[in-house]
Design an enzyme around this catalytic site. Structure first.
Site, mmCIF file in Angstrom:
data_model
loop_
_atom_site.group_PDB
_atom_site.id
_atom_site.type_symbol
_atom_site.label_atom_id
_atom_site.label_comp_id
_atom_site.label_asym_id
_atom_site.label_seq_id
_atom_site.Cartn_x
_atom_site.Cartn_y
_atom_site.Cartn_z
ATOM 1 N N ASN A 1 -102.033 32.296 104.854
ATOM 2 C CA ASN A 1 -101.483 31.690 106.073
ATOM 3 C C ASN A 1 -102.641 31.257 106.968
ATOM 4 O O ASN A 1 -103.814 31.427 106.616
ATOM 5 C CB ASN A 1 -100.578 32.712 106.783
ATOM 6 C CG ASN A 1 -99.744 32.086 107.891
ATOM 7 O OD1 ASN A 1 -99.116 31.046 107.683
ATOM 8 N ND2 ASN A 1 -99.731 32.695 109.061
ATOM 9 N N LYS A 2 -102.326 30.716 108.095
ATOM 10 C CA LYS A 2 -103.342 30.175 109.018
ATOM 11 C C LYS A 2 -104.442 31.182 109.287
ATOM 12 O O LYS A 2 -104.168 32.378 109.447
ATOM 13 C CB LYS A 2 -102.635 29.768 110.321
ATOM 14 C CG LYS A 2 -103.492 29.131 111.376
ATOM 15 C CD LYS A 2 -104.340 27.984 110.903
ATOM 16 C CE LYS A 2 -103.568 26.833 110.324
ATOM 17 N NZ LYS A 2 -104.469 25.793 109.727
ATOM 18 N N ASP B 1 -98.348 29.669 103.977
ATOM 19 C CA ASP B 1 -98.634 28.376 103.355
ATOM 20 C C ASP B 1 -98.602 28.457 101.838
ATOM 21 O O ASP B 1 -98.373 27.465 101.154
ATOM 22 C CB ASP B 1 -99.981 27.859 103.838
ATOM 23 C CG ASP B 1 -99.902 27.571 105.333
ATOM 24 O OD1 ASP B 1 -100.149 28.492 106.125
ATOM 25 O OD2 ASP B 1 -99.535 26.433 105.683
ATOM 26 N N GLN C 1 -102.396 25.674 117.392
ATOM 27 C CA GLN C 1 -100.973 25.394 117.111
ATOM 28 C C GLN C 1 -100.052 26.373 117.855
ATOM 29 O O GLN C 1 -98.912 26.043 118.159
ATOM 30 C CB GLN C 1 -100.683 25.495 115.613
ATOM 31 C CG GLN C 1 -101.311 24.413 114.762
ATOM 32 C CD GLN C 1 -102.628 24.853 114.168
ATOM 33 O OE1 GLN C 1 -103.378 25.599 114.794
ATOM 34 N NE2 GLN C 1 -102.935 24.408 112.961
ATOM 35 N N ARG D 1 -103.891 17.636 101.622
ATOM 36 C CA ARG D 1 -104.164 19.005 102.083
ATOM 37 C C ARG D 1 -103.966 19.942 100.883
ATOM 38 O O ARG D 1 -102.920 19.923 100.248
ATOM 39 C CB ARG D 1 -103.243 19.386 103.253
ATOM 40 C CG ARG D 1 -103.479 18.490 104.472
ATOM 41 C CD ARG D 1 -102.925 19.079 105.742
ATOM 42 N NE ARG D 1 -103.635 20.273 106.150
ATOM 43 C CZ ARG D 1 -103.177 21.127 107.080
ATOM 44 N NH1 ARG D 1 -102.019 20.905 107.669
ATOM 45 N NH2 ARG D 1 -103.874 22.191 107.416
ATOM 46 N N GLY E 1 -97.696 22.045 108.904
ATOM 47 C CA GLY E 1 -96.811 23.159 108.576
ATOM 48 C C GLY E 1 -96.375 22.988 107.131
ATOM 49 O O GLY E 1 -95.993 21.883 106.716
ATOM 50 N N ALA E 2 -96.443 24.080 106.367
ATOM 51 C CA ALA E 2 -96.245 23.963 104.917
ATOM 52 C C ALA E 2 -94.919 23.283 104.518
ATOM 53 O O ALA E 2 -94.932 22.306 103.749
ATOM 54 C CB ALA E 2 -96.375 25.343 104.283
HETATM 55 O O1 MRU Z 1 -102.690 23.839 109.316
HETATM 56 P P1 MRU Z 1 -101.243 23.859 109.614
HETATM 57 O O2 MRU Z 1 -100.896 23.762 111.060
HETATM 58 O O3 MRU Z 1 -100.475 22.898 108.754
HETATM 59 O O4 MRU Z 1 -100.898 25.313 109.160
HETATM 60 C C1 MRU Z 1 -99.765 25.680 108.593
HETATM 61 C C2 MRU Z 1 -99.033 26.514 109.524
HETATM 62 O O5 MRU Z 1 -98.341 26.001 110.363
HETATM 63 C C3 MRU Z 1 -99.138 27.942 109.489
HETATM 64 O O6 MRU Z 1 -100.070 28.468 108.654
HETATM 65 C C4 MRU Z 1 -97.778 28.553 109.362
HETATM 66 O O7 MRU Z 1 -97.868 29.848 109.758
HETATM 67 C C5 MRU Z 1 -97.173 28.430 107.996
HETATM 68 S S1 MRU Z 1 -96.153 27.031 107.812
HETATM 69 C C6 MRU Z 1 -94.574 27.556 108.308
#
Ligand code: MRU
Length: 366
Positions: free
Chosen positions: A261-262, A251, A210, A98, A62-63
């Protein structure tokens, strides 16, 4: 947030001993998110490489949380060796874990700036203080996002004439993705706690699930009605009037309001646009990358291992965690972890300073 009546943040310093010079020594506690929802396990990390590995393996993710984890990883490094050479190496090691979420680089640069002009012997204490400050600020920011987003939900709810307000979310942008409260889930917690009838559609979020594993777990622990759906179901639900708002995290957001974002978020934004459903991103200011404009060109999208697509893991009926292969051995798979939703598909961005259209983002912060 509380887990079985005990208050947790997702990351915290643990005093371990005092050094011969009477300097406080810390380890760092994290919740191992790869074990959820089936096991709640706390890990104690004592070195920078351990923290770097926890970020790479997504034990913390999570960012905003990887920003906080990088800050504590940096403090662990300074505790090991405060020399300029080691700090430089540690910063690069952590940045390399990352690439997409900008919070990680942001946190490392802030940590470097805090200690760079200090004498060696003053660095350790300052590094721990700065990491703690980053975490406290994250909690305050997310709380403010919750309040601004709540107002938005309240207004939309009043206009909708519905008994239950249905919000669709993707991935996990809850308290597990931050130090506390979450970004996209913070308005949902706030609205639920204020007595609103909220129901959340939770995208499972392949390949790492997730949504199914983390968002569903969090919402359940807080007593929020929710339903897990396959990633492909959202468009159908939108066409049939069952989604009143899409609310996601981010992110990295560019200065023109493109939202990275994801993976899969973009498809949800397209479907929301086609069905005139508001699409909001909840974005703390450290997630905004003011140095770039065009998200499609300027954001490095993390490519993760294909085995995250080839395999799924879960709890067997016998109670063991099992990993099973879902693709044929001869098939090639790829695994881009994020996508970019262009600003034109985004109704609004919820920040700690308020809600704005993507095009007005910079005005809000200037
Ligand atoms: O790959 P991750 O699980 O670290 O991804 C980030 C996220 O959790 C999501 O993209 C999220 O929507 C943004 S972070 C609050």
């Amino acid at each position: 947030m509380k887990i079985d009546e005990k208050y947790y943040r997702t990351i915290w310093p643990i005093p371990s001993a005092a050094s011969p010079k009477n300097e406080a020594i810390f380890t760092v506690g994290i919740i191992d998110q790869t074990k959820l929802p089936h096991e709640f396990k706390v890990l104690e990390l004592s070195t920078m490489p351990e923290m770097a590995l926890a970020i790479t393996n997504m034990q913390v993710r999570g960012a905003p949380l990887i920003g906080a984890a990088a800050a504590y990883g940096f403090a662990l490094a300074v505790q090991t060796d405060p020399s300029d050479d080691y700090i430089k190496h540690a910063a690069q090691t952590l940045i390399n874990t990352r690439p997409t979420a900008v919070n990680l680089q942001w946190a490392i640069h802030r940590m470097q700036n805090r200690i760079k002009d200090l004498p060696i012997e003053a660095r350790q204490r300052s590094a721990w203080q700065e990491a703690a400050l980053i975490c406290d600020e994250d909690v305050q920011i997310n709380r403010a996002i919750g309040q601004h987003g709540f107002k938005l939900i309240q207004d939309a709810y009043a206009r909708s004439n519905k008994n239950t307000f249905n919000i669709l979310t993707h991935c996990n942008a809850g308290w597990l993705a931050t130090v506390d409260w979450g970004t996209a889930l913070s308005p949902i917690y706030t609205a639920h706690d204020a007595g609103m009838n909220i129901h959340v559609w939770v995208d499972e979020t392949r390949p790492r699930n997730q949504g199914a594993s983390l968002t569903a777990w969090e919402l359940g622990k807080h007593g929020i009605p929710h339903t897990v759906i396959s990633d492909n179901a959202g468009g159908h639900l939108m066409q049939h009037g069952q989604v009143d708002m899409v609310l996601v995290g981010a992110d990295r957001v560019t200065s023109q309001g493109d939202v990275c974002n994801k993976i899969g978020t973009y498809l949800k934004a397209l479907a929301a646009f086609d069905n005139q459903i508001p699409f909001y991103a909840a974005v703390p200011s450290p997630t905004i990358d003011w140095s770039i404009q065009d998200g499609l060109v300027d954001i490095e999208i993390e490519m993760r291992h294909a085995d995250e697509v080839n395999y799924m893991s879960g709890l067997s009926d016998e109670g063991d965690i099992k990993s099973i292969r879902v693709t044929p051995h001869h098939s090639h798979a790829i695994n881009p972890a994020f996508d970019v939703t262009p600003a034109g598909l985004v109704t609004g961005i919820i920040t700690e300073r308020g809600v704005t259209s993507p095009g007005q983002l910079s005005q809000l912060f200037n």
